[in-house]
Design an enzyme around this catalytic site. Structure first.
Site, mmCIF file in Angstrom:
data_model
loop_
_atom_site.group_PDB
_atom_site.id
_atom_site.type_symbol
_atom_site.label_atom_id
_atom_site.label_comp_id
_atom_site.label_asym_id
_atom_site.label_seq_id
_atom_site.Cartn_x
_atom_site.Cartn_y
_atom_site.Cartn_z
ATOM 1 N N CYS A 98 0.870 -1.179 0.000
ATOM 2 C CA CYS A 98 0.000 0.000 0.000
ATOM 3 C C CYS A 98 0.900 1.220 0.000
ATOM 4 C CB CYS A 98 -0.897 -0.018 1.235
ATOM 5 S SG CYS A 98 -1.595 1.582 1.632
ATOM 6 N N CYS A 102 -3.195 7.580 -1.341
ATOM 7 C CA CYS A 102 -4.545 7.700 -1.913
ATOM 8 C C CYS A 102 -5.593 8.280 -0.961
ATOM 9 C CB CYS A 102 -5.027 6.359 -2.438
ATOM 10 S SG CYS A 102 -3.744 5.330 -3.088
ATOM 11 N N THR A 189 -4.062 4.828 7.215
ATOM 12 C CA THR A 189 -3.055 4.522 6.194
ATOM 13 C C THR A 189 -2.310 5.801 5.838
ATOM 14 O OG1 THR A 189 -4.461 2.822 5.264
ATOM 15 C CG2 THR A 189 -2.736 3.685 3.843
ATOM 16 N N GLU A 255 -0.132 1.535 9.049
ATOM 17 C CA GLU A 255 -1.293 2.279 9.525
ATOM 18 C C GLU A 255 -0.983 2.769 10.947
ATOM 19 O OE1 GLU A 255 -1.769 -0.573 7.711
ATOM 20 O OE2 GLU A 255 -2.455 0.633 6.030
ATOM 21 N N HIS A 290 -12.672 6.057 -2.677
ATOM 22 C CA HIS A 290 -11.719 5.087 -2.130
ATOM 23 C C HIS A 290 -12.074 3.662 -2.577
ATOM 24 C CE1 HIS A 290 -8.099 4.859 0.054
ATOM 25 N NE2 HIS A 290 -8.534 4.035 0.986
ATOM 26 N N TYR A 294 -9.523 0.941 -4.925
ATOM 27 C CA TYR A 294 -9.171 -0.471 -4.710
ATOM 28 C C TYR A 294 -9.229 -1.275 -6.005
ATOM 29 C CZ TYR A 294 -8.914 -0.202 0.386
ATOM 30 O OH TYR A 294 -8.523 0.078 1.668
ATOM 31 N N CYS A 297 -5.253 -0.290 -6.913
ATOM 32 C CA CYS A 297 -4.096 -0.675 -6.083
ATOM 33 C C CYS A 297 -4.052 -2.173 -5.835
ATOM 34 C CB CYS A 297 -4.095 0.113 -4.775
ATOM 35 S SG CYS A 297 -5.274 -0.421 -3.526
ATOM 36 N N GLU A 445 -7.145 -5.529 4.608
ATOM 37 C CA GLU A 445 -7.559 -4.208 4.127
ATOM 38 C C GLU A 445 -8.509 -4.332 2.942
ATOM 39 O OE1 GLU A 445 -4.839 -1.415 2.300
ATOM 40 O OE2 GLU A 445 -5.498 0.093 3.736
HETATM 41 FE FE1 SF4 Z 1 -3.223 1.863 0.107
HETATM 42 FE FE2 SF4 Z 1 -4.828 1.064 -1.858
HETATM 43 FE FE3 SF4 Z 1 -5.721 2.717 0.055
HETATM 44 FE FE4 SF4 Z 1 -3.948 3.506 -1.840
HETATM 45 S S1 SF4 Z 1 -6.092 2.852 -2.146
HETATM 46 S S2 SF4 Z 1 -3.864 3.957 0.329
HETATM 47 S S3 SF4 Z 1 -2.703 1.694 -2.027
HETATM 48 S S4 SF4 Z 1 -5.054 0.591 0.293
HETATM 49 FE FE FE Z 2 -7.099 1.790 2.278
#
Ligand code: SF4
Ligand code: FE
Length: 482
Positions: A98, A102, A189, A255, A290, A294, A297, A445
């Site tokens: 991660c 983001c 995060t 985190e 968000h 996902y 990422c 996550e």
């Molecule tokens: Fe991490 Fe994915 Fe959240 Fe970006 S979107 S902060 S990579 S978990």
């Molecule tokens: Fe996240």
């Protein structure tokens, strides 16, 4: 824009109050447990300077006309939304972790559109304040931690009904020049990798909750703010000699819980102050973005895991077995389905009143709902292909041992042409992604990040338009005219 080295230097100077394993960390950048997560965030700077990735990693600011890192951009089109997902997939591929940046990006876009809608209705100046803040962020190329999730205490009770009213972050005092806030944000995060924190409310609120309807941004080293780092499975392996047993040699994620003890926020950094009826929409927008994230990422990390499983099959000498090939195809199918959802919710996006584009909410929630399941199946298949050695393998110290090493070299070889160390390294990478520090991001996550599965189901049920579907059926069945 700044370089990754300048980013590291800026974090060294920041000196936020950070605790890890009960001890204060004075230099987060050089702490071996924390550093891999900072390397992941630093990669967002490194790739933006790389001519090969620059087009994807940068954008033209609609606020200043200048070239900026895409992680600080307000999406101006569906193309921007799609590029965001592609950028996140690339970042996942390059870090297998991660990459921390983001939540800020998603918070910028959510707060931008909602403050504009607030000002249109209430004639405040929240939107201008927010855009001044964002110009500063773009100019300095900062990492900002979007902070939403409150501790919530007894889930059956509203904020004011809790035995302890601080279980939701709230305004405890209003002054002429600012506000004082108290509470905490959990699961943050990127908290340690961030220069600033952008706080938003955690859920839809009612009039009696208005002290909890608060949004603001402050530097993460502000007086009264404490960060307590989360711990991860296998994290102390980072303190050991060598770099095999950590699985991922360079990158990681982290985190933290952030505690706000009567923190003063100057008025020019306050973007919501009691407007309870706008809390729900901020949550919906941030969560929507968000959940779209996902679809990028996790797919990028999935690419690394699929590659590792395919490589492992070769190292084990089973690459040609039809059931192995079929398992790899299934992994690709699941991973690309997640990507399809990320691209779909982006391509169906639309402009909000501020000009900032929002995703298709139903499709973004379907995206995240799939993310709560598919990475688990991809991980299961990777473990299946890897074999039980993933959890019985001796350590790197044994491999380096003058007497034991030769046994490891001899008996842990797979295909004759592959050194045992390569096979061991690949097993450790898969362990890292499925059970170790990276499993935080790839597994749990995937389940709880950006809202737990039930949160998506609530939105899916609201967005499903079941009445329209029932009417379609009645017309086709001849019960009703069109
Ligand atoms: Fe991490 Fe994915 Fe959240 Fe970006 S979107 S902060 S990579 S978990
Ligand atoms: Fe996240």
């Amino acid at each position: 824009m700044i370089t990754s080295e300048q980013y590291l230097d800026s974090l060294r100077k920041l000196k936020a109050k950070v605790y890890l394993f009960g001890k204060k960390v004075d230099d987060v950048v050089d702490n071996p447990i924390i550093r891999p997560s900072i390397n992941s965030a630093a990669k967002t700077y490194e790739l933006a300077q790389n001519p090969r990735y620059e087009a994807l990693m940068t954008a033209r600011s609609n606020l200043t006309g200048k070239k900026i890192n895409r992680f600080t951009h307000l999406h101006q089109s569906t193309t921007d939304l799609i590029e965001k997902v592609k950028m996140q997939r690339l970042m996942g591929q390059k870090t297998a972790a991660c990459f921390q940046r983001c939540p800020g990006l998603d918070a910028f876009n959510a707060v931008d559109s909602v403050t504009r809608e607030m000002d249109d209705e209430l004639h405040m100046e929240y939107h201008k304040r927010f855009r001044d803040f964002l110009k500063y962020v773009q100019e300095k190329d900062l990492v900002v931690d979007g902070a939403m999730t409150d501790p919530k205490g007894d889930r059956s009770k509203r904020p004011l009904e809790q035995t302890d009213p601080d279980l939701y972050l709230r305004i405890v005092e209003k002054k002429n020049d600012g506000i004082v806030v108290r509470g905490a944000k959990l699961h943050q995060t990127g908290a340690i990798a961030s220069h600033e924190i952008l706080v938003m409310p955690t859920m839809a609120l009612m009039e009696e909750d208005k002290d909890y309807a608060v949004s603001f941004a402050i530097p993460s080293n502000t007086e009264g703010i404490t960060h307590i780092c989360g711990r991860q499975s296998c994290d102390t392996r980072k303190l050991e000699q060598g770099n095999i047993d950590v699985g991922n040699c360079r990158y990681g994620s982290l985190e933290a819980m952030i505690v706000f003890e009567d923190v003063f926020v100057p008025m020019e950094r306050v973007f919501m102050c009691g407007e309870y009826n706008f809390a729900g929409i901020i949550v919906e927008r941030f969560a929507g973005y968000h959940r779209q994230s996902y679809g990028g990422c996790k797919v990028g990390v999935g690419d690394v895991l699929i590659g590792a499983a395919a490589q492992m099959a070769e190292y084990n000498g089973v690459a040609k077995a039809s059931h192995i090939r079929d398992k790899l195809i299934e992994m690709v199918h699941l991973n690309e389905t997640l990507y399809s959802c990320g691209i779909a919710c982006s391509s169906q996006g639309y402009p909000t009143a501020s000009g900032t584009y929002f995703v298709d909410l139903l499709l973004a929630n379907v995206c995240k709902q799939n993310v709560t399941r598919f990475p688990y199946e991809i991980a299961r298949l990777a473990e299946d292909i890897t074999g039980g050695l993933m959890v019985t393998l001796p350590s790197e110290e044994d491999l380096r041992h003058p007497e034991l090493g030769k046994h490891m070299q001899k008996y842990l070889r797979g295909a004759a042409e592959v050194p045992a160390e390569s096979r061991i390294r690949m097993i450790r990478l898969i362990e890292n992604l499925t059970l170790g520090t990276a499993a935080v991001g790839y597994r749990t996550e995937s389940l709880h990040g950006a809202g737990s599965p039930q949160a998506q189901r609530v939105v899916i049920s609201r967005q499903a338009d079941m009445e329209y579907k029932k009417k379609l059926a009645r017309v086709i069945a001849g019960i009703e005219q069109e």
